[in-house]
Design an enzyme around this catalytic site. Structure first.
Site, PDB file in Angstrom:
ATOM      1  N   ARG B 318      -6.397  -1.294  -6.996  1.00 29.65           N
ATOM      2  CA  ARG B 318      -6.723  -0.207  -6.070  1.00 29.65           C
ATOM      3  C   ARG B 318      -5.982  -0.400  -4.748  1.00 29.65           C
ATOM      4  NH1 ARG B 318     -10.215   4.293  -5.443  1.00 29.65           N
ATOM      5  NH2 ARG B 318     -11.010   4.045  -7.558  1.00 29.65           N
ATOM      6  N   GLU B 723     -16.674   5.793  -0.038  1.00 31.47           N
ATOM      7  CA  GLU B 723     -15.675   4.861   0.470  1.00 31.47           C
ATOM      8  C   GLU B 723     -14.641   5.450   1.427  1.00 31.47           C
ATOM      9  OE1 GLU B 723     -15.045   3.950  -3.701  1.00 31.47           O
ATOM     10  OE2 GLU B 723     -14.874   1.841  -3.161  1.00 31.47           O
TER      11      GLU B 723
END
Lengths: 488, 771
Positions: B318, B723
């Protein structure tokens, strides 16, 4: 032997067998099932355990104070009123602090929320929230990891200082700190009400340790799981908490809390007030004391550098009488003071600053609020009519094993004109005064650089530069006492 | 609409947090608040005092003799597999022959009180032979200590791009660790049930994984283990995998002793034992045109995984997936590796590597602007993704429906960026020691678990004959407001008030085989499953209602607690009349729902695929002020515009944006995780580890959600929000760089390291002044 007695959420409770170093937090959760009050850190750094305690102090009417229940030992609430988050909602509905928090979405995970509600609870009944920073100060002891604080600020602004005439305000009755002699599980906790009783206790138990607010000592219990066998609390000796002003200066009683000193010094001693403001959280300020902060003799205690710079004198008291020691000479080594056995710090006397004195104090930490100093400093400079420095007292914390004056730097200033070249010479001389350590708060290089820069900043401030030279949080609310003289 | 008029639906409407009032009274219960069951025992963990050591001897005999101690368990006492690794089995529950970090679990002492357990812990004898330890990424690189194979993403011709660049520079970007500092520490209460089964009440974001791990540790079938999550006092990723070891310990003891056992860590234990956000060491070479167009980027990212794999590979991935942030990188090569060190196993933390990757590219953009003497806002904007061919990521996913340009322009205008930037520069010219900085940075964040099969969720909705409902879904509530959103969706689908629906404790016996509540996916995945379950129920109720109302099924409408004819709204019955009738007619009133995200996949070996269902966008403008004497700084004002699509519950989303920003600010400014040279965590409590406090939030904080921007193919047009906002805080770093740079000469690169503590800032100021 006495029993522990205090009023918990409106009902008197009595305990005879619990260890006197049981914290109020553990008592609430483990013995009373009052699990609204949370443990987040057990060291007074997060506020999740905040409760409100009412007592009458300094001859004033009783009022609610937010405190960290994780650092409060049960004998410290003897005779007092304790309110936890569970008791706020009444037959008439939720308390304004609760409603405001829910309405503002001031809670997300909710774990810090009871503590925040209790800090807000105090704020609701405060009538002295007359400056924006005081709201920050009221709430900086409560960490929230979810919300980013904006909604909590909204809630606080909605209810702080509203002083409703409700059951928590009307008819609030609570005595001041009370005498106690309590023994259980092989531990002894005594709170004498007279000096005679105190000296007798010390003669009988010379190994007993002094305690007042417990913000430092309780950490031994909550973090190192120590079991202190004998404690003597000075809380019920009223005269030790007196704050007085005379023509020659001010006197700060050793058991005066930091919150009391903060209120007292706002106008009477601004150079100290500036440090007191950033001393710690409201909860800690309500329990931490002048004497406690000085007698732990920590190199990073916040009061010492400021007081040393101001020329403070420590009044030490024992059965034999009183003696006075310059605060310069009070700190003998790392966590070592000039106190003799069975002697206590009674008060700190700060002389009037005089007409041509400039003085200020500074604290630099990783986080502005609720943090321990990386470097702290107290400065006092007196100049003659021609601008020559006649007296310089530069004291630092975080730079050596004790709070310490910078003798070389002072020498570099005295006799010189108060101007930049002299200040630069003094900054250079600081290298001879200090060889600081590196630790998790800051490197030696950073400490040295900041020590010099604080002196530079102090100089700039005394020159009344149009822009504040330090952070507005430092400079915009409290100016150093200027050339026109004295404490304002 | 007046303020008092009820909305047609609770969807897209402001709402209070479902547990908000309960939080304020103390009645909201967390695992450690549950009344102690009879016979409760507690556990304390024996941990390694060394960063790495051979274990020569373990002996619990003396500890077992301590009054109040009931048991001491080592690895040998584990009936099943002594491992709690979530992906790779490289994380023993209890160390056997070697300890690999200071704080690693070696044994569990179970007793009647914490006092007894602490005495027991002291009496456990373990002999160690210390071994050399690896405590930094550099040391791991030198030793070739890796937890992963290299992962490479590549597009275009990097060498050619760099050669053609007028500005070509290389550098290193470091990001620090971050402790989750959830206010509620790790805790599980394990209760023995009949026939060797167990029920666990755990503070975990991933009850199904706790169930699976407990089952294999205890050699049980998963059907014998039920895990429930009442609520969490914060998670932030820290309870995605790392609740499991302590749950497994409680379960082991409860099973063996047949008594309830609680394992709760105090703050210091929690911070010492659990992993943090991965520190990254990134090295890069970048090429830019003179006017600030990025031509090529060659970057090498190394994540500090700690001693075991945990989720590190996906976190590194990620990080790489976000090394582009919102920028089209025409020629790019990204290589990543996970280093193995003798530190706690680093783990998921809000953003999951994304923030680290984004910190890299944002630093590259800042440095290029500084070197070229250009407004960093202009350099950033000119590199945004755009129409084809500028719409392909380094992993070859097409960026569709890109909103960054719109977000950027609206925020530039609403924040008055240009005028304020000029005002800041003017202020700085007249202020020698106090400087200000202003910066805007973008966020583009990919939504989906990048391990594609995890993108599934279930729900189970129960209607009672009286028209009330219980709502079960696979997501866990950690404060993010998931239950509030799920209630709004269910209420909307059933046409009843949210107050008539109760969000139940998350439990593996209600909704099985769930994914973690993580990756910002909670609402997207569970929301669809809830919707589907409610639709099923509505379909079953429709014929019943049609008959009651004497109208056609097509006309039957559910809204505001009533069921009525869409053609003649006055022909109506209360919802509970329909459920009562359905019960009498023998119609099933409970239904499961299920959802999987369609059409996503990623081939790690090839570095190609479509790992994300869509992207969330946002941007922030931060204005800072710093002291060149102490390095202290503060945020004067923050403006945020964030894209949550058509917000399910805007008040909840606003809280996520604000909170995420401040948490990111902590990571980037005041939070510093420091280990000493023996691997001991020096910052193991809030005394020494400083998360943002009340006064660190900006005095002027203006947060807006992007309006009129529903997202196709996501639940009710919404977007994930957990997030992405965290990375908006990178604007504060860019603003600090602006302020620091004003101490130096134009055209010089600012050397500011993260976290931007006062010390780091003062160091950067000194360097700038020397330039």
């Amino acid at each position: 032997m006495d029993a522990l007695r205090f009023c918990l959420n409106g009902t008197w409770v009595e305990e005879k067998s619990l260890s006197p170093t049981t914290t109020l937090l553990r008592y609430l959760r483990d013995k009373k099932g009052l699990t609204g009050t949370k443990e987040g850190c057990a060291e007074g750094d997060c506020g999740a355990c905040t409760v409100a305690v009412a007592e009458a102090r300094g001859g004033a009417a009783p009022r609610w104070r937010a405190v960290n229940s994780c650092l409060l030992l049960l004998p410290m609430v003897q005779g007092k009123q304790v309110v936890t988050v569970e008791a706020l909602r009444g037959a008439d509905g939720h308390h304004p602090a609760q409603e405001a928090m829910a309405k503002a979405l001031g809670s997300q995970c909710g774990y810090c929320t009871p503590g925040i509600v209790m800090s807000l609870f105090e704020a609701v009944y405060r009538d002295d929230l007359d400056a924006p920073w005081k709201l920050d100060d009221q709430l900086c002891g409560n960490l929230c990891r979810c919300t980013g604080y904006r909604p909590i600020r909204s809630a606080a602004q909605a209810v702080a200082g509203t002083c409703p005439g409700d059951r928590f305000r009307e008819g609030l009755a609570a005595p001041g700190p009370m005498a106690l002699a309590y023994t259980a599980q092989g531990q002894r906790f005594v709170t004498p009400a007279t000096f005679g009783a105190l000296w007798d206790e010390l003669d009988a138990h010379p190994d007993a340790r002094f305690v007042v607010g417990g913000t430092d000592l309780s950490l031994e219990v909550t973090k190192r799981f120590a079991v202190p066998p004998k404690l003597v609390s000075l809380e019920a000796l009223g005269e030790l908490s007196a704050l007085t002003e005379t023509s020659s200066g001010v006197s700060l009683g050793a058991t005066a809390t930091i919150a009391e000193v903060e209120a007292f010094t706002a106008t009477r001693l601004p150079p100290l007030h500036r440090m007191v403001r950033y001393f710690g959280a409201r909860q800690i300020k309500h329990r931490g004391t002048v004497g406690g902060n000085l007698c732990t003799a920590s190199p990073i205690g916040d009061l010492a550098p400021a007081l040393i710079a101001l020329g403070a004198v420590a009044v030490l008291k024992s059965r034999a009488g009183e003696r006075r020691v310059s605060l310069d000479e009070f700190f003998l080594g790392y966590r070592k003071t000039a106190l003799a056995p069975k002697e206590l710090l009674a008060a700190i006397e700060v002389p009037s600053l005089g007409k041509d004195v400039k003085a200020c104090s500074y604290k630099v930490s990783k986080r502005r609020e609720l943090d321990i100093s990386t470097v702290s400093a107290g400065f006092l400079v007196e100049t003659a009519a021609d601008g020559t420095v006649t007296r310089a007292r530069l004291a630092y914390g975080g730079m050596a094993a004790t709070p310490k004056r910078a003798a070389e730097a002072e020498a570099a200033l005295v006799g010189q004109p108060w101007r930049q070249t002299s200040v630069e010479a003094a900054v250079k001389a600081l290298a001879k005064d200090f060889q600081p350590l590196s630790d998790h708060r800051g490197s030696a290089g950073y400490r040295s650089l900041v020590a010099g820069n604080l002196l530079r900043g102090f100089f700039l401030e005394t020159q009344g530069t149009p822009q504040p030279t330090l952070l507005p949080g430092h400079a915009s609310t409290v100016q150093p006492s200027g050339a026109e003289g004295g404490a304002r | 609409m007046t303020a008092t008029a009820p909305a047609q639906t609770p969807l897209h409407q402001p709402a209070l947090h479902e547990s908000g009032l309960k939080h304020t009274t103390g009645e909201a219960r967390y695992v450690d608040d549950l009344p102690a069951p009879a016979g409760l025992l507690v556990g304390q963990v024996v941990v390694s005092p060394h960063a790495r050591a051979k274990i020569l001897r373990r002996d619990g005999a003396k500890a077992r003799a301590v009054p109040g101690v009931h048991a001491v368990y080592f690895a040998e006492d584990v009936p099943g597999l002594n491992d709690v690794g979530p992906v790779v089995h490289d994380e023993p529950l209890f160390a056997t022959s070697e300890v690999q970090f200071l704080g690693q679990s070696v044994a569990l002492v179970v007793g009647e009180s914490y006092e007894a357990c602490r005495a027991g812990v002291k009496a456990v004898e373990v002999d160690y032979q210390p071994l050399p330890a690896i405590l930094t990424i550099e040391a791991a690189e030198s030793a070739g200590a890796w937890l992963s194979e290299p992962h490479v993403m590549e597009r275009g011709d990097v060498a050619l791009g760099l050669r053609s660049a007028a500005l070509r520079f290389s550098g290193e970007v470091r990001t620090g660790a971050q402790d989750h500092f959830y206010l509620e520490t790790q805790v599980t209460l394990a209760l023995p049930e009949e026939g060797g089964s167990l029920r666990l009440l755990s503070s975990t974001q991933h009850p199904s994984e706790v169930q699976a791990i407990v089952a294999h540790v205890l050699h049980l079938g998963r059907h014998q283990v039920t895990v429930e999550v009442p609520r969490m006092g914060g998670g932030f990723g820290g309870k995605e995998t790392q609740a499991a070891p302590f749950a497994a310990m409680a379960a082991l003891a409860a099973l063996k002793l047949q008594r309830p056992v609680k394992v709760w860590l105090n703050r210091d234990q929690d911070m010492v034992q659990t992993g943090k956000r991965h520190p990254f060491r990134c090295r890069f070479e970048a090429g830019f045109s003179p006017d600030g167009a990025l031509l090529a980027l060659d970057a090498f990212l190394v994540a500090d995984g700690g001693f075991s794999t945990d989720l590190s590979k996906a976190i590194l991935d990620r990080g790489m997936f976000h090394s582009d942030n919102a920028y089209f990188l025409p020629n790019v090569r990204l290589k990543g590796l996970v280093a193995k060190t003798n530190l706690p196993s680093n783990t998921a933390f809000r953003g999951f590597g994304g923030p680290q990757g984004m910190a890299l590219i944002e630093d590259v953009m800042s440095r290029a602007a500084e070197r070229l003497g250009l407004d960093p806002a202009k350099v950033r904007a000119r590199n945004f993704y755009g129409p084809a061919p500028r719409n392909v990521t380094p992993y070859h996913q097409e960026v569709k429906d890109c909103r960054i340009e719109r977000v950027w322009q609206e925020l530039l205008a609403s924040s008055d960026y240009a005028a304020r930037r000029a005002a800041v520069d003017a202020f700085n010219r007249g202020s020698p020691w106090l400087k200000r900085g202003l910066a805007i940075t973008p966020v583009k964040f990919g939504i989906s678990f990048t391990t594609s099969f995890l993108n599934q969720a279930g729900a189970y909705v129960v209607l009672y004959a009286d028209g009330t409902a219980q709502l079960n879904h696979g997501g866990t509530e950690m404060g993010q407001g998931l239950h509030t959103k799920m209630l709004a969706i269910a209420a909307h689908e059933l046409g009843i008030a949210p107050e008539r629906i109760r969000a139940m404790t998350t439990a593996t016996d209600k909704v099985p085989n769930t994914s973690a509540t993580a990756a910002s996916s909670g609402s997207d995945l569970n929301g669809q499953a809830v919707k589907q379950a409610c639709e099923t129920l509505r379909q079953r109720l429709t014929p019943v209602a049609a008959q009651l109302l004497q109208v056609s099924e097509a006309e039957v409408t559910f809204a505001q607690g009533r069921v009525f004819s869409s053609a003649r709204p006055e022909v109506a019955v209360p919802f509970e009349k329909v459920t009562q009738e359905a019960y009498l007619k023998q119609v099933s009133l409970s239904a499961a729902g299920y959802y999987r995200t369609p059409d996503i996949s990623y081939d790690r070996a090839k570095g190609r695929g479509k790992p994300f269902h869509y992207f969330a966008y946002g941007a922030a403008v931060s204005e800072v002020e710093l002291s060149g004497l102490t390095g202290e700084h503060r945020l004067r004002r923050v403006d945020i515009l964030h894209d949550v699509g058509a917000s399910l519950v805007p008040t909840i989303d606003l809280g996520q944006v604000e909170g995420g920003f401040i948490q990111g600010l902590g990571w980037l400014t005041c939070e510093e995780v420091l280990f000493d040279d023996k691997g001991f965590l020096r910052t193991h409590s809030p005394d020494t580890y400083k998360i943002p406090a009340f006064g660190d939030a900006p005095a002027d904080f203006r947060v807006k959600l992007l309006e009129g921007a529903p997202q196709p193919d996501v639940i009710h047009g919404s977007k994930a929000v957990g997030e992405p906002p965290l990375m908006l805080a990178l604007s504060a770093v860019a603003a600090l760089r602006h302020a620091v740079g004003s101490f130096g000469r134009a055209g010089a690169e600012v050397e500011l390291s993260m976290p931007c503590t006062p010390e780091a800032v003062l160091r950067a100021v000194e360097r700038a002044r020397a330039s």
